[in-house]
Motif scaffolding. Structure first.
Motif, mmCIF file in Angstrom:
data_model
loop_
_atom_site.group_PDB
_atom_site.id
_atom_site.type_symbol
_atom_site.label_atom_id
_atom_site.label_comp_id
_atom_site.label_asym_id
_atom_site.label_seq_id
_atom_site.Cartn_x
_atom_site.Cartn_y
_atom_site.Cartn_z
ATOM 1 N N GLU A 5 0.858 -1.178 0.000
ATOM 2 C CA GLU A 5 0.000 0.000 0.000
ATOM 3 C C GLU A 5 0.895 1.229 0.000
ATOM 4 O O GLU A 5 1.774 1.351 0.839
ATOM 5 N N ASN A 6 0.676 2.122 -0.959
ATOM 6 C CA ASN A 6 1.512 3.314 -1.090
ATOM 7 C C ASN A 6 2.969 2.906 -1.147
ATOM 8 O O ASN A 6 3.355 2.166 -2.023
ATOM 9 N N ASN A 7 3.779 3.335 -0.201
ATOM 10 C CA ASN A 7 5.194 2.964 -0.213
ATOM 11 C C ASN A 7 5.516 2.017 0.939
ATOM 12 O O ASN A 7 6.624 2.000 1.459
ATOM 13 N N THR A 8 4.526 1.206 1.333
ATOM 14 C CA THR A 8 4.672 0.297 2.469
ATOM 15 C C THR A 8 4.289 -1.117 2.063
ATOM 16 O O THR A 8 3.297 -1.328 1.382
ATOM 17 N N ILE A 9 5.077 -2.076 2.519
ATOM 18 C CA ILE A 9 4.776 -3.492 2.345
ATOM 19 C C ILE A 9 4.317 -4.013 3.698
ATOM 20 O O ILE A 9 4.977 -3.781 4.712
ATOM 21 N N THR A 10 3.206 -4.728 3.709
ATOM 22 C CA THR A 10 2.723 -5.350 4.935
ATOM 23 C C THR A 10 2.456 -6.819 4.658
ATOM 24 O O THR A 10 1.791 -7.159 3.684
ATOM 25 N N LEU A 41 9.502 -4.890 17.455
ATOM 26 C CA LEU A 41 10.890 -4.570 17.147
ATOM 27 C C LEU A 41 10.877 -3.749 15.864
ATOM 28 O O LEU A 41 10.320 -4.181 14.855
ATOM 29 N N ALA A 42 11.458 -2.556 15.917
ATOM 30 C CA ALA A 42 11.524 -1.698 14.728
ATOM 31 C C ALA A 42 12.960 -1.234 14.535
ATOM 32 O O ALA A 42 13.663 -0.939 15.508
ATOM 33 N N TYR A 43 13.369 -1.188 13.268
ATOM 34 C CA TYR A 43 14.705 -0.657 12.974
ATOM 35 C C TYR A 43 14.741 -0.011 11.600
ATOM 36 O O TYR A 43 13.994 -0.378 10.698
ATOM 37 N N ARG A 44 15.625 0.988 11.503
ATOM 38 C CA ARG A 44 15.908 1.583 10.202
ATOM 39 C C ARG A 44 16.721 0.553 9.429
ATOM 40 O O ARG A 44 17.600 -0.096 9.984
ATOM 41 N N ASP A 89 16.927 3.739 3.121
ATOM 42 C CA ASP A 89 16.370 4.503 4.243
ATOM 43 C C ASP A 89 14.920 4.122 4.524
ATOM 44 O O ASP A 89 14.027 4.965 4.519
ATOM 45 N N THR A 90 14.688 2.839 4.758
ATOM 46 C CA THR A 90 13.351 2.358 5.076
ATOM 47 C C THR A 90 13.291 1.929 6.541
ATOM 48 O O THR A 90 14.312 1.901 7.227
ATOM 49 N N THR A 91 12.114 1.585 6.997
ATOM 50 C CA THR A 91 11.924 1.110 8.366
ATOM 51 C C THR A 91 11.208 -0.227 8.335
ATOM 52 O O THR A 91 10.190 -0.372 7.651
ATOM 53 N N ILE A 92 11.742 -1.189 9.075
ATOM 54 C CA ILE A 92 11.129 -2.505 9.222
ATOM 55 C C ILE A 92 10.581 -2.595 10.635
ATOM 56 O O ILE A 92 11.302 -2.335 11.601
ATOM 57 N N THR A 93 9.312 -2.957 10.748
ATOM 58 C CA THR A 93 8.681 -3.118 12.054
ATOM 59 C C THR A 93 8.060 -4.505 12.132
ATOM 60 O O THR A 93 7.293 -4.904 11.250
ATOM 61 N N TRP A 94 8.427 -5.226 13.184
ATOM 62 C CA TRP A 94 7.873 -6.548 13.464
ATOM 63 C C TRP A 94 6.941 -6.403 14.661
ATOM 64 O O TRP A 94 7.368 -5.925 15.712
#
Length: 136
Positions: free
Chosen positions: A3-8, A70-73, A80-85
């Motif tokens: 969605e937009n610039n995000t993968i879920t 858990l989130a990290y750049r 320059d993305t962010t991954i959030t678990w």
């Protein structure tokens, strides 16, 4: 799903949150399902992930809630993305939700990464489940 610039992506894993958390934060287990690197669940911790042909990608942990989030750049200085678990206890298992956000879809590299990772994440989540099954 994108969605937009995000993968879920999400996956139910028949393992408790503590086991899923360990697979996300233990460097040895992490290397077995995704990439080698000194990942630690400590806000401010900097580490690199060995992404093979894509090189070493610098990361920094931005948010930790033990066995929940858990989130990290990811790929600082390039993607320059962010991954959030996010881990949600569900019955006798865990629903794991991955959100990979911040892709610059106006850049060729950002678009290519978004498209590639959008297709690749489901397979990686499947591998994570396989590693958890082997470790149980």
């Amino acid at each position: 799903m994108t969605e937009n610039n995000t993968i879920t992506c999400e996956k139910f894993l028949p393992h408790p949150p503590s086991a899923v958390w360990k697979a996300l934060t233990d460097p040895d287990l992490h290397a077995r399902w995704w990439a080698a690197g000194d990942v630690k669940p400590v806000a401010g911790h900097r580490f690199s992930l060995d992404m093979g042909k894509f090189g070493s990608q610098p990361c920094e942990v931005t948010e930790v809630d033990d066995e929940r989030l858990l989130a990290y750049r990811f790929a600082e200085g390039s993607l320059d993305t962010t991954i959030t678990w996010t881990l949600h206890p569900e019955g006798h298992g865990t629903r794991l939700v991955l959100t990979h956000a911040g892709f610059d879809l106006d850049s060729p590299m950002g678009r290519q990464a978004y498209d590639g990772m959008g297709k690749g994440w489901p397979g990686l989540l499947k591998r994570l489940g396989t590693v958890l099954g082997e470790a149980a």
